[in-house]
Write a protein that holds these residues in place. Sequence first.
Motif, PDB file in Angstrom:
ATOM      1  N   VAL A 212     -29.487 -31.229 -15.910  1.00  8.57           N
ATOM      2  CA  VAL A 212     -30.727 -30.578 -16.314  1.00  8.57           C
ATOM      3  C   VAL A 212     -31.786 -30.891 -15.262  1.00  8.57           C
ATOM      4  O   VAL A 212     -32.089 -32.058 -15.005  1.00  8.57           O
ATOM      5  N   VAL A 213     -32.301 -29.829 -14.623  1.00  5.68           N
ATOM      6  CA  VAL A 213     -33.369 -29.965 -13.633  1.00  5.68           C
ATOM      7  C   VAL A 213     -34.692 -29.735 -14.339  1.00  5.68           C
ATOM      8  O   VAL A 213     -34.933 -28.662 -14.900  1.00  5.68           O
ATOM      9  N   MET A 214     -35.547 -30.749 -14.335  1.00  3.69           N
ATOM     10  CA  MET A 214     -36.818 -30.699 -15.075  1.00  3.69           C
ATOM     11  C   MET A 214     -37.901 -30.100 -14.187  1.00  3.69           C
ATOM     12  O   MET A 214     -38.515 -30.783 -13.366  1.00  3.69           O
ATOM     13  N   THR A 215     -38.131 -28.782 -14.341  1.00  8.22           N
ATOM     14  CA  THR A 215     -39.073 -28.055 -13.495  1.00  8.22           C
ATOM     15  C   THR A 215     -40.465 -28.034 -14.121  1.00  8.22           C
ATOM     16  O   THR A 215     -40.675 -28.441 -15.269  1.00  8.22           O
ATOM     17  N   ASP A 216     -41.434 -27.506 -13.360  1.00  8.17           N
ATOM     18  CA  ASP A 216     -42.807 -27.356 -13.850  1.00  8.17           C
ATOM     19  C   ASP A 216     -42.987 -26.069 -14.654  1.00  8.17           C
ATOM     20  O   ASP A 216     -44.058 -25.822 -15.196  1.00  8.17           O
ATOM     21  N   ARG A 217     -41.933 -25.264 -14.716  1.00  3.79           N
ATOM     22  CA  ARG A 217     -42.005 -24.012 -15.458  1.00  3.79           C
ATOM     23  C   ARG A 217     -41.732 -24.245 -16.940  1.00  3.79           C
ATOM     24  O   ARG A 217     -41.450 -25.357 -17.366  1.00  3.79           O
ATOM     25  N   ASP A 218     -41.785 -23.185 -17.728  1.00  5.67           N
ATOM     26  CA  ASP A 218     -41.624 -23.318 -19.178  1.00  5.67           C
ATOM     27  C   ASP A 218     -40.226 -23.812 -19.551  1.00  5.67           C
ATOM     28  O   ASP A 218     -40.062 -24.568 -20.508  1.00  5.67           O
ATOM     29  N   ASP A 219     -39.215 -23.338 -18.816  1.00  5.71           N
ATOM     30  CA  ASP A 219     -37.834 -23.684 -19.144  1.00  5.71           C
ATOM     31  C   ASP A 219     -37.226 -24.542 -18.042  1.00  5.71           C
ATOM     32  O   ASP A 219     -37.378 -24.256 -16.846  1.00  5.71           O
ATOM     33  N   ASP A 220     -36.541 -25.608 -18.447  1.00  5.50           N
ATOM     34  CA  ASP A 220     -35.779 -26.406 -17.493  1.00  5.50           C
ATOM     35  C   ASP A 220     -34.497 -25.656 -17.111  1.00  5.50           C
ATOM     36  O   ASP A 220     -34.019 -24.790 -17.843  1.00  5.50           O
ATOM     37  N   GLU A 221     -33.954 -26.005 -15.940  1.00  5.98           N
ATOM     38  CA  GLU A 221     -32.712 -25.377 -15.474  1.00  5.98           C
ATOM     39  C   GLU A 221     -31.513 -26.228 -15.882  1.00  5.98           C
ATOM     40  O   GLU A 221     -31.531 -27.447 -15.722  1.00  5.98           O
ATOM     41  N   GLU A 222     -30.474 -25.588 -16.385  1.00  8.90           N
ATOM     42  CA  GLU A 222     -29.234 -26.279 -16.731  1.00  8.90           C
ATOM     43  C   GLU A 222     -28.147 -25.832 -15.774  1.00  8.90           C
ATOM     44  O   GLU A 222     -27.909 -24.633 -15.597  1.00  8.90           O
ATOM     45  N   ILE A 223     -27.485 -26.790 -15.143  1.00  7.36           N
ATOM     46  CA  ILE A 223     -26.517 -26.502 -14.082  1.00  7.36           C
ATOM     47  C   ILE A 223     -25.179 -27.137 -14.435  1.00  7.36           C
ATOM     48  O   ILE A 223     -25.107 -28.303 -14.836  1.00  7.36           O
ATOM     49  N   ASN A 224     -24.099 -26.361 -14.272  1.00  9.32           N
ATOM     50  CA  ASN A 224     -22.737 -26.870 -14.441  1.00  9.32           C
ATOM     51  C   ASN A 224     -22.109 -27.078 -13.075  1.00  9.32           C
ATOM     52  O   ASN A 224     -22.189 -26.210 -12.201  1.00  9.32           O
ATOM     53  N   GLU A 225     -21.468 -28.200 -12.914  1.00 11.88           N
ATOM     54  CA  GLU A 225     -20.915 -28.594 -11.607  1.00 11.88           C
ATOM     55  C   GLU A 225     -19.478 -29.076 -11.780  1.00 11.88           C
ATOM     56  O   GLU A 225     -19.192 -29.932 -12.619  1.00 11.88           O
ATOM     57  N   TRP A 226     -18.576 -28.507 -10.965  1.00 13.01           N
ATOM     58  CA  TRP A 226     -17.163 -28.920 -10.937  1.00 13.01           C
ATOM     59  C   TRP A 226     -16.817 -29.324  -9.511  1.00 13.01           C
ATOM     60  O   TRP A 226     -17.080 -28.571  -8.582  1.00 13.01           O
ATOM     61  N   GLN A 227     -16.214 -30.501  -9.336  1.00 15.36           N
ATOM     62  CA  GLN A 227     -15.880 -30.942  -7.986  1.00 15.36           C
ATOM     63  C   GLN A 227     -14.540 -31.695  -7.953  1.00 15.36           C
ATOM     64  O   GLN A 227     -14.147 -32.340  -8.924  1.00 15.36           O
ATOM     65  N   LEU A 228     -13.883 -31.585  -6.807  1.00 16.76           N
ATOM     66  CA  LEU A 228     -12.614 -32.248  -6.538  1.00 16.76           C
ATOM     67  C   LEU A 228     -12.694 -32.863  -5.154  1.00 16.76           C
ATOM     68  O   LEU A 228     -13.227 -32.254  -4.223  1.00 16.76           O
ATOM     69  N   GLY A 229     -12.160 -34.083  -5.013  1.00 18.41           N
ATOM     70  CA  GLY A 229     -12.242 -34.704  -3.700  1.00 18.41           C
ATOM     71  C   GLY A 229     -11.295 -35.882  -3.534  1.00 18.41           C
ATOM     72  O   GLY A 229     -10.524 -36.244  -4.423  1.00 18.41           O
ATOM     73  N   ILE A 230     -11.367 -36.476  -2.339  1.00 20.86           N
ATOM     74  CA  ILE A 230     -10.554 -37.633  -1.969  1.00 20.86           C
ATOM     75  C   ILE A 230     -11.480 -38.832  -1.758  1.00 20.86           C
ATOM     76  O   ILE A 230     -12.538 -38.710  -1.143  1.00 20.86           O
ATOM     77  N   SER A 231     -11.054 -39.989  -2.280  1.00 20.60           N
ATOM     78  CA  SER A 231     -11.832 -41.213  -2.142  1.00 20.60           C
ATOM     79  C   SER A 231     -10.937 -42.330  -1.627  1.00 20.60           C
ATOM     80  O   SER A 231      -9.708 -42.281  -1.735  1.00 20.60           O
ATOM     81  N   ALA A 232     -11.585 -43.351  -1.066  1.00 19.90           N
ATOM     82  CA  ALA A 232     -10.888 -44.555  -0.633  1.00 19.90           C
ATOM     83  C   ALA A 232     -11.563 -45.762  -1.286  1.00 19.90           C
ATOM     84  O   ALA A 232     -12.774 -45.763  -1.494  1.00 19.90           O
ATOM     85  N   PHE A 233     -10.782 -46.791  -1.617  1.00 19.82           N
ATOM     86  CA  PHE A 233     -11.346 -47.987  -2.236  1.00 19.82           C
ATOM     87  C   PHE A 233     -11.094 -49.206  -1.360  1.00 19.82           C
ATOM     88  O   PHE A 233     -10.206 -49.219  -0.514  1.00 19.82           O
ATOM     89  N   TYR A 234     -11.880 -50.249  -1.610  1.00 19.55           N
ATOM     90  CA  TYR A 234     -11.830 -51.467  -0.801  1.00 19.55           C
ATOM     91  C   TYR A 234     -11.957 -52.682  -1.696  1.00 19.55           C
ATOM     92  O   TYR A 234     -12.447 -52.589  -2.801  1.00 19.55           O
TER      93      TYR A 234
END
Length: 234
Positions: A212-234
Amino acid sequence: MLSVSPTLADQEYLQSTVVEAFVEMRTAPGRGYPVFYVAERGELITLLKRKTDWIKLRNYRGIEGWAHINDIGRTVDAAGDPLAFRAPDLESFYQRRWEAGLMAGDFEDTDAVTVYGGWHFTRNLSVEAHYTENFGDFSDGRQGTVNLVHQMFPQWRYSPFVTIGGGIRETSPRSTLVETSGRTDNLASVGAGIRVYLTRRLMLRFQYKNTVVMTDRDDDEEINEWQLGISAFY
Protein backbone atom coordinates in the motif's frame (compact mmCIF):
# COMPACT_ATOMS: atom_id res chain seq x y z
CA MET A 1 42.13 -37.08 4.63
CA LEU A 2 43.83 -35.53 7.65
CA SER A 3 44.18 -36.14 11.37
CA VAL A 4 44.63 -32.80 13.12
CA SER A 5 47.29 -32.11 15.72
CA PRO A 6 46.18 -29.89 18.63
CA THR A 7 49.20 -27.62 18.11
CA LEU A 8 49.57 -24.67 15.74
CA ALA A 9 52.44 -24.28 13.30
CA ASP A 10 54.45 -21.10 13.95
CA GLN A 11 51.82 -20.18 16.61
CA GLU A 12 49.42 -19.40 13.79
CA TYR A 13 48.56 -22.32 11.49
CA LEU A 14 46.91 -25.65 12.21
CA GLN A 15 49.00 -28.76 11.55
CA SER A 16 47.58 -32.05 10.32
CA THR A 17 48.74 -35.48 9.28
CA VAL A 18 47.44 -37.40 6.27
CA VAL A 19 45.69 -40.53 7.59
CA GLU A 20 44.11 -41.91 4.40
CA ALA A 21 45.86 -42.99 1.22
CA PHE A 22 46.62 -39.50 -0.12
CA VAL A 23 45.48 -35.91 -0.50
CA GLU A 24 45.70 -34.24 -3.92
CA MET A 25 47.14 -30.73 -4.05
CA ARG A 26 46.23 -28.45 -6.97
CA THR A 27 47.93 -25.35 -8.31
CA ALA A 28 44.88 -23.13 -7.53
CA PRO A 29 41.47 -23.43 -5.81
CA GLY A 30 39.29 -25.19 -8.39
CA ARG A 31 38.62 -28.59 -9.99
CA GLY A 32 39.84 -27.23 -13.32
CA TYR A 33 43.38 -26.70 -12.05
CA PRO A 34 45.90 -29.54 -12.35
CA VAL A 35 47.07 -31.78 -9.51
CA PHE A 36 50.81 -31.18 -9.16
CA TYR A 37 51.54 -32.95 -5.89
CA VAL A 38 50.08 -35.83 -3.86
CA ALA A 39 50.56 -35.82 -0.08
CA GLU A 40 50.80 -39.42 1.11
CA ARG A 41 49.71 -41.13 4.32
CA GLY A 42 51.73 -39.97 7.33
CA GLU A 43 52.88 -36.72 5.73
CA LEU A 44 52.68 -33.58 7.88
CA ILE A 45 50.53 -30.82 6.39
CA THR A 46 49.95 -27.22 7.50
CA LEU A 47 46.56 -25.63 6.79
CA LEU A 48 47.23 -22.03 5.73
CA LYS A 49 43.89 -20.50 4.72
CA ARG A 50 40.46 -21.18 3.28
CA LYS A 51 38.94 -19.81 0.07
CA THR A 52 35.30 -20.87 -0.41
CA ASP A 53 35.45 -24.70 -0.55
CA TRP A 54 39.23 -24.95 -0.84
CA ILE A 55 42.04 -25.07 1.72
CA LYS A 56 45.59 -23.92 0.99
CA LEU A 57 48.12 -26.44 2.30
CA ARG A 58 51.88 -26.53 2.84
CA ASN A 59 53.85 -29.73 3.41
CA TYR A 60 56.99 -30.21 5.50
CA ARG A 61 59.19 -29.41 2.47
CA GLY A 62 57.49 -26.06 1.85
CA ILE A 63 55.42 -27.18 -1.14
CA GLU A 64 52.12 -25.26 -1.21
CA GLY A 65 48.89 -26.17 -3.01
CA TRP A 66 45.11 -26.32 -2.69
CA ALA A 67 42.87 -29.22 -1.59
CA HIS A 68 39.07 -29.43 -1.56
CA ILE A 69 37.52 -29.42 1.90
CA ASN A 70 35.83 -32.75 1.15
CA ASP A 71 39.35 -34.24 1.10
CA ILE A 72 40.04 -32.71 4.50
CA GLY A 73 36.64 -32.86 6.18
CA ARG A 74 35.05 -35.78 7.97
CA THR A 75 38.32 -36.62 9.70
CA VAL A 76 39.22 -36.69 13.38
CA ASP A 77 41.55 -34.57 15.46
CA ALA A 78 43.92 -35.81 18.12
CA ALA A 79 40.98 -36.20 20.53
CA GLY A 80 39.03 -38.33 18.06
CA ASP A 81 36.49 -35.59 17.27
CA PRO A 82 35.42 -34.79 13.68
CA LEU A 83 37.28 -31.93 12.01
CA ALA A 84 34.89 -29.05 11.32
CA PHE A 85 35.54 -28.73 7.59
CA ARG A 86 32.77 -29.46 5.12
CA ALA A 87 31.25 -28.12 1.94
CA PRO A 88 28.11 -26.00 2.33
CA ASP A 89 25.06 -28.27 2.60
CA LEU A 90 21.49 -28.32 3.89
CA GLU A 91 22.77 -28.03 7.46
CA SER A 92 24.70 -24.90 6.44
CA PHE A 93 21.46 -23.54 4.95
CA TYR A 94 19.77 -24.07 8.31
CA GLN A 95 22.67 -22.41 10.20
CA ARG A 96 23.05 -19.42 7.86
CA ARG A 97 23.42 -15.89 9.21
CA TRP A 98 23.60 -13.75 6.04
CA GLU A 99 22.01 -13.94 2.63
CA ALA A 100 21.81 -11.78 -0.48
CA GLY A 101 20.04 -12.15 -3.78
CA LEU A 102 18.55 -10.84 -7.00
CA MET A 103 14.89 -11.21 -7.97
CA ALA A 104 12.77 -10.21 -10.97
CA GLY A 105 9.08 -10.30 -11.71
CA ASP A 106 5.81 -8.42 -12.03
CA PHE A 107 5.05 -5.19 -10.12
CA GLU A 108 1.40 -4.31 -10.86
CA ASP A 109 1.77 -5.15 -14.60
CA THR A 110 5.25 -3.60 -14.91
CA ASP A 111 8.66 -5.27 -14.99
CA ALA A 112 10.57 -5.10 -11.71
CA VAL A 113 14.02 -6.02 -10.41
CA THR A 114 14.98 -6.29 -6.73
CA VAL A 115 18.30 -6.70 -4.95
CA TYR A 116 18.32 -7.48 -1.25
CA GLY A 117 20.44 -8.45 1.71
CA GLY A 118 19.37 -10.07 4.98
CA TRP A 119 20.66 -10.95 8.44
CA HIS A 120 19.23 -13.85 10.47
CA PHE A 121 19.34 -12.88 14.12
CA THR A 122 17.50 -16.05 15.15
CA ARG A 123 16.75 -19.30 13.31
CA ASN A 124 13.21 -18.10 12.57
CA LEU A 125 13.58 -14.33 12.23
CA SER A 126 15.60 -12.13 9.90
CA VAL A 127 15.70 -8.49 8.88
CA GLU A 128 16.12 -7.62 5.19
CA ALA A 129 16.81 -4.47 3.19
CA HIS A 130 15.33 -4.40 -0.34
CA TYR A 131 15.87 -2.02 -3.26
CA THR A 132 13.41 -2.35 -6.17
CA GLU A 133 13.10 -0.65 -9.54
CA ASN A 134 10.11 -1.10 -11.85
CA PHE A 135 9.68 0.05 -15.44
CA GLY A 136 6.25 0.83 -16.90
CA ASP A 137 4.84 2.45 -20.06
CA PHE A 138 3.75 5.60 -18.22
CA SER A 139 6.03 5.79 -15.18
CA ASP A 140 9.06 4.25 -13.52
CA GLY A 141 9.56 3.70 -9.82
CA ARG A 142 12.20 3.10 -7.20
CA GLN A 143 11.69 2.01 -3.64
CA GLY A 144 13.67 0.99 -0.59
CA THR A 145 12.19 -1.08 2.20
CA VAL A 146 13.15 -2.72 5.48
CA ASN A 147 11.36 -6.00 6.18
CA LEU A 148 10.96 -8.41 9.07
CA VAL A 149 10.82 -12.01 7.84
CA HIS A 150 9.49 -14.99 9.82
CA GLN A 151 10.53 -18.42 8.57
CA MET A 152 8.35 -21.04 10.21
CA PHE A 153 10.43 -24.14 9.43
CA PRO A 154 14.04 -23.00 8.83
CA GLN A 155 15.37 -26.57 8.74
CA TRP A 156 13.18 -27.59 5.78
CA ARG A 157 14.63 -27.69 2.27
CA TYR A 158 11.37 -26.06 1.06
CA SER A 159 11.00 -23.35 3.68
CA PRO A 160 7.94 -21.03 3.66
CA PHE A 161 8.05 -17.54 5.17
CA VAL A 162 5.92 -14.46 5.80
CA THR A 163 7.13 -10.86 5.76
CA ILE A 164 6.05 -7.38 6.84
CA GLY A 165 7.82 -4.12 6.13
CA GLY A 166 7.80 -0.47 5.21
CA GLY A 167 9.78 2.10 3.31
CA ILE A 168 9.78 4.90 0.76
CA ARG A 169 8.74 4.88 -2.91
CA GLU A 170 9.66 7.39 -5.61
CA THR A 171 7.56 7.52 -8.80
CA SER A 172 8.75 9.28 -11.97
CA PRO A 173 6.16 9.82 -14.78
CA ARG A 174 7.34 9.28 -18.35
CA SER A 175 4.96 11.78 -19.95
CA THR A 176 6.57 14.40 -22.21
CA LEU A 177 3.33 16.06 -23.40
CA VAL A 178 2.37 17.59 -20.07
CA GLU A 179 4.63 19.05 -17.42
CA THR A 180 4.59 16.46 -14.63
CA SER A 181 6.75 15.91 -11.58
CA GLY A 182 7.68 12.86 -9.62
CA ARG A 183 6.53 12.15 -6.12
CA THR A 184 7.83 10.40 -3.01
CA ASP A 185 5.47 8.42 -0.76
CA ASN A 186 5.65 6.13 2.24
CA LEU A 187 4.61 2.52 1.84
CA ALA A 188 3.80 -0.56 3.87
CA SER A 189 3.70 -4.19 2.73
CA VAL A 190 2.86 -7.73 3.78
CA GLY A 191 3.77 -10.87 1.91
CA ALA A 192 4.56 -14.55 1.84
CA GLY A 193 6.91 -16.81 -0.06
CA ILE A 194 9.14 -19.84 -0.05
CA ARG A 195 12.88 -20.47 -0.09
CA VAL A 196 14.15 -23.66 -1.74
CA TYR A 197 17.66 -24.90 -0.98
CA LEU A 198 19.34 -25.84 -4.26
CA THR A 199 23.01 -26.73 -3.70
CA ARG A 200 26.15 -25.41 -2.06
CA ARG A 201 25.29 -21.84 -1.00
CA LEU A 202 22.48 -21.29 -3.50
CA MET A 203 18.74 -21.14 -2.95
CA LEU A 204 15.68 -20.28 -5.03
CA ARG A 205 13.30 -17.65 -3.65
CA PHE A 206 9.70 -16.99 -4.71
CA GLN A 207 7.56 -14.35 -3.01
CA TYR A 208 4.33 -12.38 -3.24
CA LYS A 209 3.80 -8.96 -1.65
CA ASN A 210 0.81 -6.69 -1.29
CA THR A 211 1.98 -3.09 -0.95
CA VAL A 212 0.00 0.00 0.00
CA VAL A 213 1.51 3.30 -1.17
CA MET A 214 0.27 6.12 1.08
CA THR A 215 -0.19 9.07 -1.30
CA ASP A 216 -1.37 12.65 -0.70
CA ARG A 217 -4.44 11.97 -2.83
CA ASP A 218 -7.83 10.76 -1.60
CA ASP A 219 -7.09 7.10 -2.32
CA ASP A 220 -3.95 5.15 -1.48
CA GLU A 221 -2.46 2.89 -4.16
CA GLU A 222 -2.53 -0.89 -3.70
CA ILE A 223 0.13 -2.84 -5.59
CA ASN A 224 0.55 -6.60 -6.10
CA GLU A 225 4.07 -7.87 -6.62
CA TRP A 226 5.30 -11.34 -7.68
CA GLN A 227 9.02 -12.11 -7.87
CA LEU A 228 11.37 -15.05 -8.40
CA GLY A 229 15.11 -15.05 -7.94
CA ILE A 230 18.38 -16.66 -6.87
CA SER A 231 20.05 -16.02 -3.51
CA ALA A 232 23.27 -17.03 -1.79
CA PHE A 233 23.79 -17.52 1.96
CA TYR A 234 26.84 -17.21 4.20
